[in-house]
Each structure stands twice: as structure tokens, then as C-alpha cells.
Design a protein around this motif. Structure first.
Motif, PDB file in Angstrom:
ATOM      1  N   TYR A  10       0.831  -1.204   0.000  1.00  0.00           N
ATOM      2  CA  TYR A  10       0.000   0.000   0.000  1.00  0.00           C
ATOM      3  C   TYR A  10       0.866   1.255   0.000  1.00  0.00           C
ATOM      4  CZ  TYR A  10      -2.998   3.759   1.535  1.00  0.00           C
ATOM      5  OH  TYR A  10      -3.636   4.973   1.629  1.00  0.00           O
ATOM      6  N   ARG A  11       1.934   1.248   0.799  1.00  0.00           N
ATOM      7  CA  ARG A  11       2.826   2.408   0.842  1.00  0.00           C
ATOM      8  C   ARG A  11       3.397   2.704  -0.539  1.00  0.00           C
ATOM      9  NH1 ARG A  11       6.147   0.566   4.377  1.00  0.00           N
ATOM     10  NH2 ARG A  11       4.826   1.234   6.101  1.00  0.00           N
ATOM     11  N   GLN A  12       3.790   1.660  -1.259  1.00  0.00           N
ATOM     12  CA  GLN A  12       4.307   1.841  -2.616  1.00  0.00           C
ATOM     13  C   GLN A  12       3.226   2.398  -3.537  1.00  0.00           C
ATOM     14  OE1 GLN A  12       5.639  -2.147  -3.380  1.00  0.00           O
ATOM     15  NE2 GLN A  12       7.614  -1.865  -2.362  1.00  0.00           N
ATOM     16  N   HIS A  13       2.006   1.910  -3.359  1.00  0.00           N
ATOM     17  CA  HIS A  13       0.883   2.431  -4.137  1.00  0.00           C
ATOM     18  C   HIS A  13       0.685   3.911  -3.870  1.00  0.00           C
ATOM     19  CE1 HIS A  13      -3.232   3.016  -5.588  1.00  0.00           C
ATOM     20  NE2 HIS A  13      -3.550   3.432  -4.375  1.00  0.00           N
ATOM     21  N   LEU A  14       0.689   4.290  -2.600  1.00  0.00           N
ATOM     22  CA  LEU A  14       0.461   5.683  -2.243  1.00  0.00           C
ATOM     23  C   LEU A  14       1.580   6.582  -2.760  1.00  0.00           C
ATOM     24  CD1 LEU A  14      -1.542   7.513  -0.792  1.00  0.00           C
ATOM     25  CD2 LEU A  14      -0.208   7.186   1.305  1.00  0.00           C
ATOM     26  N   GLN A  15       2.787   6.079  -2.772  1.00  0.00           N
ATOM     27  CA  GLN A  15       3.897   6.850  -3.333  1.00  0.00           C
ATOM     28  C   GLN A  15       3.679   7.112  -4.818  1.00  0.00           C
ATOM     29  OE1 GLN A  15       7.230   4.364  -2.275  1.00  0.00           O
ATOM     30  NE2 GLN A  15       7.376   5.193  -0.190  1.00  0.00           N
ATOM     31  N   VAL A  94     -22.122   5.810  13.034  1.00  0.00           N
ATOM     32  CA  VAL A  94     -21.012   6.744  12.878  1.00  0.00           C
ATOM     33  C   VAL A  94     -19.760   5.960  12.479  1.00  0.00           C
ATOM     34  CG1 VAL A  94     -19.522   8.376  14.106  1.00  0.00           C
ATOM     35  CG2 VAL A  94     -21.987   8.333  14.566  1.00  0.00           C
ATOM     36  N   PRO A  95     -18.986   6.455  11.513  1.00  0.00           N
ATOM     37  CA  PRO A  95     -17.745   5.752  11.146  1.00  0.00           C
ATOM     38  C   PRO A  95     -16.852   5.568  12.374  1.00  0.00           C
ATOM     39  CG  PRO A  95     -18.217   7.502   9.578  1.00  0.00           C
ATOM     40  CD  PRO A  95     -19.192   7.665  10.707  1.00  0.00           C
ATOM     41  N   GLU A  96     -16.266   4.384  12.476  1.00  0.00           N
ATOM     42  CA  GLU A  96     -15.373   4.127  13.602  1.00  0.00           C
ATOM     43  C   GLU A  96     -14.081   4.918  13.438  1.00  0.00           C
ATOM     44  OE1 GLU A  96     -13.364   0.022  11.815  1.00  0.00           O
ATOM     45  OE2 GLU A  96     -14.870  -0.074  13.409  1.00  0.00           O
ATOM     46  N   ALA A  97     -13.296   4.989  14.500  1.00  0.00           N
ATOM     47  CA  ALA A  97     -12.032   5.719  14.441  1.00  0.00           C
ATOM     48  C   ALA A  97     -11.130   5.125  13.374  1.00  0.00           C
ATOM     49  CB  ALA A  97     -11.346   5.671  15.797  1.00  0.00           C
ATOM     50  N   PRO A  98     -10.354   5.950  12.683  1.00  0.00           N
ATOM     51  CA  PRO A  98      -9.472   5.437  11.622  1.00  0.00           C
ATOM     52  C   PRO A  98      -8.535   4.350  12.146  1.00  0.00           C
ATOM     53  CG  PRO A  98      -9.540   7.837  11.589  1.00  0.00           C
ATOM     54  CD  PRO A  98     -10.237   7.406  12.839  1.00  0.00           C
ATOM     55  N   ARG A  99      -8.466   3.252  11.407  1.00  0.00           N
ATOM     56  CA  ARG A  99      -7.545   2.174  11.765  1.00  0.00           C
ATOM     57  C   ARG A  99      -7.264   1.353  10.521  1.00  0.00           C
ATOM     58  NH1 ARG A  99     -10.090  -2.809  12.534  1.00  0.00           N
ATOM     59  NH2 ARG A  99     -12.378  -2.745  12.520  1.00  0.00           N
ATOM     60  N   GLY A 100      -6.175   0.604  10.563  1.00  0.00           N
ATOM     61  CA  GLY A 100      -5.845  -0.264   9.443  1.00  0.00           C
ATOM     62  C   GLY A 100      -4.451  -0.005   8.911  1.00  0.00           C
ATOM     63  N   TYR A 101      -4.115  -0.710   7.846  1.00  0.00           N
ATOM     64  CA  TYR A 101      -2.763  -0.673   7.299  1.00  0.00           C
ATOM     65  C   TYR A 101      -2.399   0.671   6.675  1.00  0.00           C
ATOM     66  CZ  TYR A 101      -5.409  -1.685   3.015  1.00  0.00           C
ATOM     67  OH  TYR A 101      -6.314  -1.652   1.986  1.00  0.00           O
ATOM     68  N   TRP A 102      -3.375   1.532   6.465  1.00  0.00           N
ATOM     69  CA  TRP A 102      -3.150   2.787   5.742  1.00  0.00           C
ATOM     70  C   TRP A 102      -2.932   3.990   6.648  1.00  0.00           C
ATOM     71  CZ3 TRP A 102      -6.704   6.480   6.954  1.00  0.00           C
ATOM     72  CH2 TRP A 102      -7.888   6.021   7.552  1.00  0.00           C
ATOM     73  N   VAL A 103      -3.304   3.892   7.944  1.00  0.00           N
ATOM     74  CA  VAL A 103      -3.381   5.093   8.777  1.00  0.00           C
ATOM     75  C   VAL A 103      -2.023   5.765   8.993  1.00  0.00           C
ATOM     76  CG1 VAL A 103      -5.476   4.399   9.976  1.00  0.00           C
ATOM     77  CG2 VAL A 103      -3.265   3.704  10.880  1.00  0.00           C
ATOM     78  N   ASP A 104      -0.940   4.986   9.028  1.00  0.00           N
ATOM     79  CA  ASP A 104       0.376   5.584   9.305  1.00  0.00           C
ATOM     80  C   ASP A 104       0.884   6.457   8.169  1.00  0.00           C
ATOM     81  OD1 ASP A 104       0.449   4.353  11.763  1.00  0.00           O
ATOM     82  OD2 ASP A 104       1.624   2.632  11.074  1.00  0.00           O
TER      83      ASP A 104
END
Length: 442
Positions: A10-15, A94-104
Motif C-alpha cells: 500500500y505504501r508503494q501504491h500511495l507513493q 457513525v464511522p469508527e475511528a481510523p484504523r488499518g494498514y493505511w493510517v500511518d
């Protein structure tokens, strides 16, 4: 791919998404990219809202599809920001607090009302490329969708990252599980509506979660390309079944079509088998440097050969294509890009600066005209139908004498055949996500 691999991929995708956004902003002369997730849109004269659909430009950045009123802000050289609406609300979940592999990967700001986003958006709306629908406007932040930015982003979206292909692989797994459930319901004698419900339950997705409305057609309804009426009661006799239905995962889609015969030893099953063989030959053409328009024209030749071999039309396949006879049986395009949207963007783009690549003459419904490159994901969906309107046009035309109308009448109660797979273009042999998913399930 394991769960442990996902954050890195995912990090590579976001880059890559940030690299494209930086180049697009430079093209348009903007400092910031601002992308609203979208907002509820109410029906006229009513207090009911239309089903919410997230802005695809938003979900390209992160796997969130149900947070209306949120925003992504990207400034080149800075960490992307997520303005996350988590309202105080006792009427709705209500949407839950942000969490998951993408939050960092994001700087995240929680807001409690949609208007709170204004204080966290860039200071000058005029320096922002704002990509979204008009109803996403907030104060002076009105989507302007600048053409140079969209042209660049949409063109390069055709080339999927490894992360995106993995999301589509997971969507395909949901889809084939549901397709198998739909086939079982058909063979058990269910109605079109009952088959649809069985599909949704097996996919574990409601109708609004699916990437498009399910096409579920029994008998003659299989000849209606986008049949979505879904009879509530089963027909007196179920002869055939065509289902074109997808599923979603993290904002990405699959698009799968299969056709079935109640009598698996009859002539209609033989027609299904012939289209299936042709479809797999066409899937093998999904390779770098191949003009997708040529795959479409080759699909017409494949369908024409089936018409000739089954004795339905007594003409040379090349003549059927040239005269438009094949188009009476195969009236749609061979497929399209797929990804964040079922009919993904950029299919006609000449370059990342704009321009259009024309469709072949006489083929107005083709949705993709570009040359394939590694990372492209396309659908391949040849069809052969006995639609009353098109058959009447053929009967009234110059080539009616070349058609065996008794055979047409024999096949008409079965509607038609369509087979569709999602295929990844690679540096080498194509990857068929659909067949891969069926094989894994079985």
C-alpha cells in the motif's frame, strides 16, 4: 500476498499516487490537490437521499468508501492529510475511528461536522485543484475539476499498482463465491429476484455495496444486455441463465459474466462452450503493445466463426464482420478498463495531456481504444444473442437469405450467451483474475 505484505505494498501504491498527483498539479499550475469523499444527495421534493457512492478520486488514495463529508488534501513534498468526518449522530451509524494498514501514511484530523473541514483546507481555494461532484462544494471550495489535472491522473490510472491488482483479486474472490451461489439457485428453480438475493448473501454485499446493478436474466431475458427487472416469480420453465454481476473490495471492483443452460447436453450448452473457448483465446491477447481495438475486431471474427460453424449464418466470417451481420448477434464492445470504477476512466485518452483515440468505424459501443501496457486490467466479454429487435433488423436487411431462421427461432427462447473475465496485462502472459478465483474456490 500475505497480510504482513499489505502495508508495504500500500505504501508503494500511495507513493505512486503522490507522484502522479505532483505531476498533474504541475501541469495545471496548482499548489494543492483537494479531493472530497462526496456527500449525501437528496431526492427532489423528498427527505430521502440517494445511495451514497464515494468519489473514485478519493478512494484512489485510501480504502475508505463510507465516510461522506471527509477530504484528502495533498501538497507536493508534504505528507497527505485526511480530514475525517466522525459526526456526533444518534440517527445513523457513525464511522469508527481510523484504523488499518493505511493510517500511518496520513496526517489525520477528526472533525465533528462537515463545515469543520473548512478550517483544515488550504488557505487559498484558487490554488487548489478540487476533484469531485458539484454537491461536494463547501464554502469557496467548489470542485473545479481542471482538465489538465484530470487528463493526467485519469490517463495514468489505467496502469494499476500491485496493491490495486491485489484488491481486485480479493474482489474477484467475493464475486466468484457469489456466482457459484447464483448458479446453484438457478438450478434449484429460483426466480431472478431469488437468484439476486442468493448472490448478495454469498457476496456478503448489499445491492448498494456492489459495483453495479446485477444483471440476472432467465430465458429470453438473457438477450437484454442490461436486464435488471428481476422477475419475482420463477418462469414456468427455466431454460437458460445469464448473470453479469460483480463485487467490491476496498473500493475496487470485479466484473464477471457467466451463462448456463438447464440442459447441459443440448445445443445451447454447445453454444456456451463455443463462446467460452473463443473468450479464452481473446483473453490470451491481453499483452503489452496490443491495440485493444484489434481484440474487439477479433472478437467479431470469433463470433462470426461460431455462427458459421453452427449453421446459423451461411457467410464467410470476414464478410459477416464487414457487412455488420456479426454486430446483430454481438452488438456491444468487447470490454473496458476496470478498477476503482467498473468502466474505469481513460479508455479513449490519446495521452496524459488529452486527446481521443477513435473507435473503429461501425463499432460505437466500444469503451476502450488504447494500446495495452503492463498493469492495465481489462474485461473481455464476447457475446452472442438472439435479441428480437436486432433479429428483425437482420431479417429486413440484405443478408436475410444467409440466415437459418429456424435455428434462430430455436435459440431465441434461450436469450443469449455472454462470458466475461477480468484480465491483467503483464510483461509476460496475462493473469486472468476471474479464472484464477474460480480455480481457487473449486
Amino acid at each position: 500476498m500475505t497480510a504482513q505484505d499489505l502495508p508495504m505494498v500500500y505504501r508503494q501504491h500511495l507513493q505512486e499516487i503522490q507522484r502522479r498527483a505532483t505531476a498533474a498539479l504541475e501541469r495545471g499550475g496548482f499548489d494543492h490537490l483537494v479531493v472530497p469523499a462526496g456527500s449525501a444527495h437528496y431526492q427532489v421534493f423528498d427527505d430521502r437521499d440517494y445511495p451514497y457512492a464515494v468519489n473514485p478520486q478519493f478512494k484512489a488514495w485510501l480504502p475508505l468508501t463510507r465516510i461522506p463529508g471527509s477530504w484528502v488534501v495533498f501538497t507536493p513534498g508534504e505528507r497527505p492529510r485526511l480530514i475525517y468526518l466522525q459526526p456526533f449522530d444518534y440517527w445513523h451509524a457513525v464511522p469508527e475511528a481510523p484504523r488499518g494498514y493505511w493510517v500511518d501514511e496520513f496526517e489525520i484530523t477528526i472533525i465533528r461536522t462537515a463545515d469543520d473541514a473548512l478550517q483544515h483546507l488550504p488557505a487559498s481555494p484558487a490554488r487548489c485543484a478540487i476533484l469531485g461532484e458539484p454537491q461536494s462544494a463547501l464554502g469557496d471550495y467548489v470542485p473545479n475539476n481542471p482538465e489538465p489535472v484530470l487528463a493526467y491522473v485519469d490517463y495514468h490510472r489505467a496502469r494499476k499498482t500491485p496493491y490495486e491488482i491485489e484488491m481486485m483479486r480479493l474482489a474477484s474472490a467475493h464475486g466468484v463465491r457469489a456466482h457459484r451461489a447464483a448458479e446453484r439457485a438457478f438450478r434449484a428453480g429460483a426466480s431472478e429476484f431469488g437468484i439476486h438475493l442468493a448472490y448478495c448473501q454469498a457476496a456478503r454485499q448489499d445491492a448498494n455495496d456492489l459495483p453495479y446493478g446485477n444483471i440476472v436474466g432467465l430465458n429470453e431475458h438473457g438477450a437484454v444486455l442490461h436486464y435488471t427487472e428481476r422477475d419475482r416469480l420463477p418462469p414456468r420453465e427455466s431454460r437458460s441463465f445469464l448473470i453479469d454481476a460483480g463485487a467490491s473490495h476496498a473500493g475496487y471492483a470485479c466484473d464477471i459474466t457467466r451463462s448456463y443452460a438447464a440442459d447441459t447436453s443440448g445445443a445451447f450448452q454447445q453454444l456456451i462452450d463455443a463462446v467460452d473457448v473463443a473468450e479464452q483465446r481473446l483473453c490470451d491477447q491481453v499483452r503489452p503493445g496490443v491495440d485493444y481495438r484489434q481484440i474487439h475486431l477479433d472478437a467479431h471474427l470469433e463470433i462470426a466463426r461460431i455462427l458459421r460453424e453452427t449453421g446459423i449464418v451461411d457467410m464467410a466470417p470476414e464478410s459477416m464482420v464487414e457487412t455488420g451481420v456479426s454486430a446483430k448477434f454481438f452488438p456491444h464492445g468487447i470490454g473496458h478498463y476496470i478498477g476503482l470504477q467498473v468502466h474505469d476512466v481513460g479508455g479513449f485518452a490519446q495521452s496524459d495531456s488529452g486527446g481521443t483515440i477513435d473507435k473503429p468505424d461501425g463499432h460505437p459501443f466500444l469503451r476502450l481504444t488504447r494500446t495495452l501496457e503492463p498493469g492495465a486490467v481489462v474485461t473481455i466479454e464476447p457475446g452472442l444473442y438472439f435479441a428480437d429487435l436486432l433479429m428483425q433488423e437482420l431479417r429486413d436487411g440484405a443478408h436475410a437469405g444467409s440466415v437459418d431462421w429456424d435455428k434462430v427461432e430455436a435459440f431465441r427462447p434461450f436469450g443469449g450467451v455472454r462470458i466475461e473475465d477480468d484480465v491483467v496485462c503483464t510483461e509476460d502472459a496475462p493473469i486472468n483474475l476471474t479464472r484464477e478465483a474460480f480455480a481457487a474456490l473449486e
